[in-house]
Design a protein around this motif. Structure first.
Motif, PDB file in Angstrom:
ATOM      1  N   THR A 190     -66.795 -41.873  36.935  1.00 49.54           N
ATOM      2  CA  THR A 190     -67.206 -41.841  35.531  1.00 49.54           C
ATOM      3  C   THR A 190     -68.124 -40.657  35.274  1.00 49.54           C
ATOM      4  O   THR A 190     -68.732 -40.090  36.195  1.00 49.54           O
ATOM      5  N   ALA A 191     -68.245 -40.317  34.007  1.00 51.67           N
ATOM      6  CA  ALA A 191     -69.205 -39.308  33.580  1.00 51.67           C
ATOM      7  C   ALA A 191     -70.574 -39.969  33.435  1.00 51.67           C
ATOM      8  O   ALA A 191     -70.680 -41.207  33.426  1.00 51.67           O
ATOM      9  N   PRO A 192     -71.660 -39.194  33.340  1.00 48.24           N
ATOM     10  CA  PRO A 192     -72.982 -39.795  33.137  1.00 48.24           C
ATOM     11  C   PRO A 192     -73.018 -40.640  31.861  1.00 48.24           C
ATOM     12  O   PRO A 192     -72.532 -40.223  30.798  1.00 48.24           O
ATOM     13  N   ARG A 193     -73.611 -41.809  31.989  1.00 48.06           N
ATOM     14  CA  ARG A 193     -73.729 -42.734  30.855  1.00 48.06           C
ATOM     15  C   ARG A 193     -75.188 -43.161  30.721  1.00 48.06           C
ATOM     16  O   ARG A 193     -75.961 -43.095  31.672  1.00 48.06           O
ATOM     17  N   SER A 194     -75.558 -43.658  29.568  1.00 48.62           N
ATOM     18  CA  SER A 194     -76.925 -44.099  29.300  1.00 48.62           C
ATOM     19  C   SER A 194     -76.958 -45.607  29.109  1.00 48.62           C
ATOM     20  O   SER A 194     -76.126 -46.181  28.390  1.00 48.62           O
ATOM     21  N   GLN A 211     -74.268 -42.782  36.804  1.00 49.99           N
ATOM     22  CA  GLN A 211     -72.950 -42.173  36.974  1.00 49.99           C
ATOM     23  C   GLN A 211     -72.313 -42.658  38.259  1.00 49.99           C
ATOM     24  O   GLN A 211     -72.973 -42.696  39.309  1.00 49.99           O
ATOM     25  N   VAL A 212     -71.038 -43.019  38.201  1.00 50.07           N
ATOM     26  CA  VAL A 212     -70.267 -43.350  39.397  1.00 50.07           C
ATOM     27  C   VAL A 212     -69.617 -42.052  39.864  1.00 50.07           C
ATOM     28  O   VAL A 212     -68.743 -41.516  39.163  1.00 50.07           O
ATOM     29  N   VAL A 215     -73.306 -44.499  43.368  1.00 48.86           N
ATOM     30  CA  VAL A 215     -73.781 -44.551  41.992  1.00 48.86           C
ATOM     31  C   VAL A 215     -75.164 -43.909  41.939  1.00 48.86           C
ATOM     32  O   VAL A 215     -76.041 -44.246  42.756  1.00 48.86           O
ATOM     33  N   THR A 216     -75.352 -42.982  40.998  1.00 54.20           N
ATOM     34  CA  THR A 216     -76.661 -42.349  40.810  1.00 54.20           C
ATOM     35  C   THR A 216     -77.281 -42.868  39.529  1.00 54.20           C
ATOM     36  O   THR A 216     -76.575 -43.252  38.587  1.00 54.20           O
TER      37      THR A 216
END
Length: 203
Positions: free
Chosen positions: A130-134, A125-126, A152-153
């Motif tokens: 942005t929302a969490p992405r896979s 996720q940025v 960024v996590t």
């Protein structure tokens, strides 16, 4: 005989006068002695309203005021500094973290390419963008035009540890980040931050 009678009479009268004087003065002697043996009373009537004085309770005189102990030669006197730390104690400064990589930014933006070399999916996720992405295992994705500073996590979906390696790309303003499986928890990382000067830090 008449002369002797007269002398005897005069002697008797003289003796009687002496004895009479003695008899008169005798009652006065005990009275005088009684007056001397009687203690003088306190003329002040307030004596009856005052508490008796105890001679065993002597007045306590104040002693010398307490003085602080003199410092022993060789002792170090600590004086507090304005910051609350003793002047003889050096303030500990937090060491600044060394950047893991440095890139040249383009107009204050950066392109980040995430490469997942693990077999597990990675969620990223940025923050604030942005929302969490896979990101699936053995795949990659590019995040273009991110304005710095940016964070960024990332996290493995199987809760495993990630070994993260950032590296400046051959293209200006681009950064490639590779995810691999970490062998121990000390190697694991879960966040990356890029500062305005192009420094890249991992956490």
């Amino acid at each position: 005989m008449n002369n002797e009678s007269q002398k005897f009479r005069k002697s008797a009268e003289l003796l009687g006068a002496i004895c009479g004087g003695l008899l008169i003065s005798l009652p006065a002697i005990p009275h005088a002695l009684a007056q001397q043996s009687t203690p003088n009373l306190n003329p002040s009537p307030s004596i009856f309203s005052e508490s008796p004085y105890n001679r065993s309770q002597t007045p306590v005189t104040p002693g010398p005021s307490a003085r602080p102990p003199r410092p022993v030669p060789g002792d170090k006197i600590q004086q507090p500094s304005p910051g609350g730390v003793s002047s003889d104690q050096p303030q500990l400064l937090q060491p600044r973290q060394t950047p893991s990589a440095t890139i040249a930014l383009t107009n204050g933006t950066v392109n980040i390419k995430l490469v997942n070399d693990t077999a597990a999916n990675v969620t990223f996720q940025v923050i604030g963008d942005t929302a969490p992405r896979s990101l699936e295992g053995k795949s990659n994705v590019t995040l273009p035009g991110l304005k710095v500073p940016v964070t960024v996590t990332f996290e493995r979906e199987d809760r495993g540890q990630l070994l993260v390696t950032p590296q400046a790309s051959s293209e200006p303003g681009s950064l490639e980040v590779t995810f691999k499986e970490a062998t121990n928890a000390a190697q694991g990382r879960s966040a990356m931050r890029i500062e305005r000067n192009g420094s890249v830090f991992l956490n």
